[in-house]
Design a protein around this motif. Structure first.
Motif, PDB file in Angstrom:
ATOM      1  N   VAL A 224      -4.751 -48.217 -21.939  1.00 34.62           N
ATOM      2  CA  VAL A 224      -3.285 -48.219 -21.957  1.00 34.62           C
ATOM      3  C   VAL A 224      -2.731 -47.260 -20.911  1.00 34.62           C
ATOM      4  O   VAL A 224      -1.750 -47.562 -20.236  1.00 34.62           O
ATOM      5  N   ILE A 225      -3.351 -46.107 -20.741  1.00 37.00           N
ATOM      6  CA  ILE A 225      -2.884 -45.137 -19.751  1.00 37.00           C
ATOM      7  C   ILE A 225      -3.024 -45.697 -18.339  1.00 37.00           C
ATOM      8  O   ILE A 225      -2.095 -45.612 -17.528  1.00 37.00           O
TER       9      ILE A 225
ATOM     10  N   TYR B  34     -13.008 -41.947 -16.922  1.00 38.96           N
ATOM     11  CA  TYR B  34     -12.120 -40.801 -16.722  1.00 38.96           C
ATOM     12  C   TYR B  34     -11.830 -40.585 -15.237  1.00 38.96           C
ATOM     13  O   TYR B  34     -10.716 -40.227 -14.868  1.00 38.96           O
ATOM     14  N   VAL B  35     -12.831 -40.821 -14.410  1.00 34.77           N
ATOM     15  CA  VAL B  35     -12.627 -40.724 -12.959  1.00 34.77           C
ATOM     16  C   VAL B  35     -11.644 -41.800 -12.517  1.00 34.77           C
ATOM     17  O   VAL B  35     -10.733 -41.539 -11.717  1.00 34.77           O
ATOM     18  N   LEU B  36     -11.796 -43.012 -13.039  1.00 35.09           N
ATOM     19  CA  LEU B  36     -10.871 -44.104 -12.722  1.00 35.09           C
ATOM     20  C   LEU B  36      -9.449 -43.747 -13.143  1.00 35.09           C
ATOM     21  O   LEU B  36      -8.496 -43.957 -12.394  1.00 35.09           O
ATOM     22  N   MET B  37      -9.299 -43.162 -14.332  1.00 29.70           N
ATOM     23  CA  MET B  37      -7.973 -42.755 -14.791  1.00 29.70           C
ATOM     24  C   MET B  37      -7.376 -41.699 -13.865  1.00 29.70           C
ATOM     25  O   MET B  37      -6.199 -41.769 -13.511  1.00 29.70           O
ATOM     26  N   ALA B  38      -8.188 -40.729 -13.439  1.00 28.78           N
ATOM     27  CA  ALA B  38      -7.691 -39.681 -12.543  1.00 28.78           C
ATOM     28  C   ALA B  38      -7.243 -40.271 -11.208  1.00 28.78           C
ATOM     29  O   ALA B  38      -6.202 -39.882 -10.669  1.00 28.78           O
ATOM     30  N   ILE B  39      -7.988 -41.229 -10.697  1.00 24.97           N
ATOM     31  CA  ILE B  39      -7.623 -41.862  -9.423  1.00 24.97           C
ATOM     32  C   ILE B  39      -6.323 -42.640  -9.559  1.00 24.97           C
ATOM     33  O   ILE B  39      -5.410 -42.508  -8.738  1.00 24.97           O
ATOM     34  N   VAL B  40      -6.213 -43.447 -10.629  1.00 17.88           N
ATOM     35  CA  VAL B  40      -5.002 -44.265 -10.827  1.00 17.88           C
ATOM     36  C   VAL B  40      -3.784 -43.371 -11.039  1.00 17.88           C
ATOM     37  O   VAL B  40      -2.727 -43.591 -10.435  1.00 17.88           O
ATOM     38  N   LEU B  41      -3.906 -42.341 -11.862  1.00 13.43           N
ATOM     39  CA  LEU B  41      -2.759 -41.482 -12.143  1.00 13.43           C
ATOM     40  C   LEU B  41      -2.380 -40.604 -10.955  1.00 13.43           C
ATOM     41  O   LEU B  41      -1.218 -40.195 -10.850  1.00 13.43           O
TER      42      LEU B  41
END
Length: 156
Positions: free
Chosen positions: A96-97, A134-141
């Motif tokens: 969702v994030i 988590y790495v993917l989330m950091a990149i997207v955000l």
């Protein structure tokens, strides 16, 4: 490469559930009213009447129903071992994030991206498979702070 029949069944059930949810939220009068009540709380506070409470109850019930389907399908895939669902809540939240709050299409894309990231890192670097989402989330955000399809001001 062997592909279990149960996984094909899971994909079919999830595609039907996603299409039915998208149809319900975008094409039915009740679904449009539900989206309006959730997205605009100021108007909702002024128009407090029993139908608004029914909308919220249906929204809650629909969420429980979909979570139940996901839990049953996940448990059937991983068996009844205790640690099988440890990362499931994390992956759901990150989906969702990454996709963006309030976007059904964003959640679908976020889930596909997380699945691809975990699969690719499991194939090439198995020790980093859990960290990859988590790495993917950091990149997207870092590129889009509201997620891929999140809209400004939708939740405050």
């Amino acid at each position: 490469m062997a592909f279990p029949t149960f996984r094909i069944f899971i994909v079919a059930v999830l595609v039907v559930a996603i299409v039915a949810l998208a149809f319900f939220l975008t094409r039915t009068r009740f679904g449009l009213r539900l989206r309006a009540a959730v997205q605009d709380t100021e108007i909702d506070c002024r128009a407090r009447h029993p139908t608004t409470q029914v909308l919220y109850a249906v929204n809650f019930g629909l969420g429980i129903f979909l979570a139940g389907i996901a839990g049953v399908l996940r448990r059937g895939c991983s068996g009844c071992r205790r640690p099988a669902a440890n990362g499931l809540a994390d992956a759901g939240l990150l989906t969702v994030i990454i996709g963006g709050m309030g976007s059904l299409f964003g959640s679908i894309v976020g889930g596909l991206l997380i699945g691809t990231a975990i699969s690719m890192t499991t194939l090439f670097i198995p020790a980093a498979s859990e960290v990859s989402m988590y790495v993917l989330m950091a990149i997207v955000l870092s590129v889009r702070p509201r997620g891929l399809f999140g809209e400004e001001g939708i939740f405050g």
